[in-house]
Motif scaffolding. Structure first.
Motif, mmCIF file in Angstrom:
data_model
loop_
_atom_site.group_PDB
_atom_site.id
_atom_site.type_symbol
_atom_site.label_atom_id
_atom_site.label_comp_id
_atom_site.label_asym_id
_atom_site.label_seq_id
_atom_site.Cartn_x
_atom_site.Cartn_y
_atom_site.Cartn_z
ATOM 1 N N TYR A 28 0.709 -1.360 0.155
ATOM 2 C CA TYR A 28 0.002 -0.058 0.081
ATOM 3 C C TYR A 28 0.866 1.297 0.040
ATOM 4 O O TYR A 28 0.357 2.343 -0.618
ATOM 5 N N SER A 29 2.129 1.289 0.607
ATOM 6 C CA SER A 29 3.033 2.427 0.509
ATOM 7 C C SER A 29 3.180 2.651 -1.049
ATOM 8 O O SER A 29 3.365 3.871 -1.343
ATOM 9 N N SER A 30 3.609 1.658 -1.812
ATOM 10 C CA SER A 30 3.819 1.907 -3.139
ATOM 11 C C SER A 30 2.528 2.177 -3.921
ATOM 12 O O SER A 30 2.987 2.957 -4.709
ATOM 13 N N MET A 31 1.632 1.541 -3.476
ATOM 14 C CA MET A 31 0.197 2.182 -4.349
ATOM 15 C C MET A 31 0.085 3.540 -4.107
ATOM 16 O O MET A 31 -0.695 4.298 -4.901
ATOM 17 N N VAL A 32 0.092 4.047 -2.960
ATOM 18 C CA VAL A 32 0.093 5.606 -2.735
ATOM 19 C C VAL A 32 0.680 6.456 -3.881
ATOM 20 O O VAL A 32 0.073 7.440 -4.184
ATOM 21 N N GLU A 33 1.688 5.894 -4.581
ATOM 22 C CA GLU A 33 2.457 6.787 -5.577
ATOM 23 C C GLU A 33 1.739 6.743 -6.738
ATOM 24 O O GLU A 33 1.853 7.727 -7.645
ATOM 25 N N SER A 34 0.933 5.801 -7.211
ATOM 26 C CA SER A 34 -0.014 5.781 -8.269
ATOM 27 C C SER A 34 -1.298 5.570 -8.275
ATOM 28 O O SER A 34 -1.869 5.521 -9.551
ATOM 29 N N TYR A 35 -1.818 5.409 -7.322
ATOM 30 C CA TYR A 35 -3.349 5.294 -7.146
ATOM 31 C C TYR A 35 -3.968 6.365 -6.393
ATOM 32 O O TYR A 35 -3.351 7.038 -5.511
ATOM 33 N N SER A 36 -5.277 6.815 -6.698
ATOM 34 C CA SER A 36 -5.919 7.862 -5.897
ATOM 35 C C SER A 36 -6.259 7.166 -4.477
ATOM 36 O O SER A 36 -6.354 5.846 -4.184
ATOM 37 N N TRP A 37 -6.312 7.903 -3.496
ATOM 38 C CA TRP A 37 -6.491 7.683 -2.217
ATOM 39 C C TRP A 37 -7.886 7.106 -1.830
ATOM 40 O O TRP A 37 -7.926 6.300 -1.147
ATOM 41 N N SER A 38 -8.814 7.378 -2.641
ATOM 42 C CA SER A 38 -10.246 6.621 -2.799
ATOM 43 C C SER A 38 -10.063 5.119 -3.293
ATOM 44 O O SER A 38 -10.562 4.515 -2.437
ATOM 45 N N SER A 39 -9.091 5.174 -4.280
ATOM 46 C CA SER A 39 -8.941 3.677 -4.691
ATOM 47 C C SER A 39 -8.154 2.711 -3.442
ATOM 48 O O SER A 39 -8.829 1.731 -3.396
ATOM 49 N N ILE A 40 -7.486 3.524 -2.764
ATOM 50 C CA ILE A 40 -6.774 2.702 -2.097
ATOM 51 C C ILE A 40 -7.777 2.359 -0.764
ATOM 52 O O ILE A 40 -7.736 1.095 -0.355
ATOM 53 N N LYS A 41 -8.645 3.128 -0.455
ATOM 54 C CA LYS A 41 -9.299 2.902 0.590
ATOM 55 C C LYS A 41 -10.228 1.699 0.382
ATOM 56 O O LYS A 41 -10.836 1.073 0.987
ATOM 57 N N VAL A 42 -10.863 1.863 -0.986
ATOM 58 C CA VAL A 42 -11.511 0.841 -1.412
ATOM 59 C C VAL A 42 -10.943 -0.679 -1.336
ATOM 60 O O VAL A 42 -11.550 -1.689 -0.844
ATOM 61 N N ASP A 43 -9.737 -0.610 -1.865
ATOM 62 C CA ASP A 43 -8.909 -1.806 -1.739
ATOM 63 C C ASP A 43 -8.579 -2.270 -0.269
ATOM 64 O O ASP A 43 -8.784 -3.222 0.112
ATOM 65 N N LEU A 44 -8.239 -1.239 0.625
ATOM 66 C CA LEU A 44 -8.282 -1.576 2.204
ATOM 67 C C LEU A 44 -9.510 -2.150 2.647
ATOM 68 O O LEU A 44 -9.544 -3.263 3.416
ATOM 69 N N TRP A 45 -10.715 -1.526 2.298
ATOM 70 C CA TRP A 45 -11.910 -2.003 2.671
ATOM 71 C C TRP A 45 -12.259 -3.455 2.244
ATOM 72 O O TRP A 45 -12.906 -4.410 2.812
ATOM 73 N N GLY A 46 -11.836 -3.728 1.025
ATOM 74 C CA GLY A 46 -12.001 -5.167 0.376
ATOM 75 C C GLY A 46 -11.125 -6.162 1.105
ATOM 76 O O GLY A 46 -11.577 -7.128 1.281
ATOM 77 N N LEU A 47 -10.120 -5.707 1.206
ATOM 78 C CA LEU A 47 -9.272 -6.820 2.160
ATOM 79 C C LEU A 47 -9.843 -6.976 3.568
ATOM 80 O O LEU A 47 -9.625 -7.863 4.142
ATOM 81 N N VAL A 48 -9.991 -6.126 4.233
ATOM 82 C CA VAL A 48 -10.627 -5.960 5.455
ATOM 83 C C VAL A 48 -11.864 -7.048 5.505
ATOM 84 O O VAL A 48 -12.129 -7.973 6.240
ATOM 85 N N PHE A 49 -12.689 -6.943 4.456
ATOM 86 C CA PHE A 49 -14.026 -7.768 4.312
ATOM 87 C C PHE A 49 -13.396 -9.189 3.780
ATOM 88 O O PHE A 49 -13.999 -10.119 4.639
ATOM 89 N N PHE A 50 -12.490 -9.329 3.211
ATOM 90 C CA PHE A 50 -11.848 -10.852 2.765
ATOM 91 C C PHE A 50 -11.382 -11.284 3.871
ATOM 92 O O PHE A 50 -11.629 -12.551 4.194
ATOM 93 N N TYR A 51 -10.559 -10.674 4.901
ATOM 94 C CA TYR A 51 -10.045 -11.335 5.941
ATOM 95 C C TYR A 51 -10.907 -11.545 6.789
ATOM 96 O O TYR A 51 -11.040 -12.528 7.864
ATOM 97 N N ARG A 52 -11.903 -10.537 7.081
ATOM 98 C CA ARG A 52 -13.052 -10.868 8.206
ATOM 99 C C ARG A 52 -13.961 -12.138 7.742
ATOM 100 O O ARG A 52 -14.166 -12.802 8.540
ATOM 101 N N TYR A 53 -14.585 -12.026 6.702
ATOM 102 C CA TYR A 53 -15.627 -12.880 6.361
ATOM 103 C C TYR A 53 -15.253 -14.172 5.434
ATOM 104 O O TYR A 53 -15.992 -15.236 5.418
ATOM 105 N N VAL A 54 -14.123 -14.271 4.883
ATOM 106 C CA VAL A 54 -13.685 -15.219 4.154
ATOM 107 C C VAL A 54 -12.686 -16.139 5.160
ATOM 108 O O VAL A 54 -12.705 -17.332 5.199
ATOM 109 N N LEU A 55 -11.651 -15.292 5.345
ATOM 110 C CA LEU A 55 -10.632 -16.000 6.402
ATOM 111 C C LEU A 55 -10.976 -16.236 7.944
ATOM 112 O O LEU A 55 -10.260 -16.993 8.556
ATOM 113 N N GLY A 56 -11.966 -15.098 8.404
ATOM 114 C CA GLY A 56 -12.568 -15.473 9.764
ATOM 115 C C GLY A 56 -11.386 -14.640 10.748
ATOM 116 O O GLY A 56 -11.139 -15.012 11.796
#
Length: 88
Positions: A60-88
């Motif tokens: 995510y540190s490298s993503m900050v250089e090439s993606y908008s902050w809103s895109s990074i936030k969506v990615d972060l929430w997507g991973l939070v969802f993945f870790y919480r609801y798929v991996l438990g």
């Protein structure tokens, strides 16, 4: 990814999509959260179920250089969802 790793990713990705639908997420949210999991898997070329905190921070540190902050936030929430609801 090797064949075994790809099969594990495909199984977890399908569970992720199912969990998003069962939670009643809208189409754009599903697309964004699914893209987050694909992006992180592509970045590391392995299944995201065993990534360390440090690996995620560096990605995510490298993503900050090439993606908008809103895109990074969506990615972060997507991973939070993945870790919480798929991996438990």
């Amino acid at each position: 990814m090797n064949h075994v790793e790809q099969a594990r990713f495909d199984r977890l990705y399908a569970q992720h999509l199912q969990a998003l639908k069962l939670q009643g997420k809208r189409g754009k949210t599903i697309d964004g959260y699914a893209r987050a999991v694909r992006r992180i898997a592509g970045y590391f070329d392995r299944c995201p179920d065993n990534l360390s905190t440090e690996e995620l921070k560096s990605c995510y540190s490298s993503m900050v250089e090439s993606y908008s902050w809103s895109s990074i936030k969506v990615d972060l929430w997507g991973l939070v969802f993945f870790y919480r609801y798929v991996l438990g």
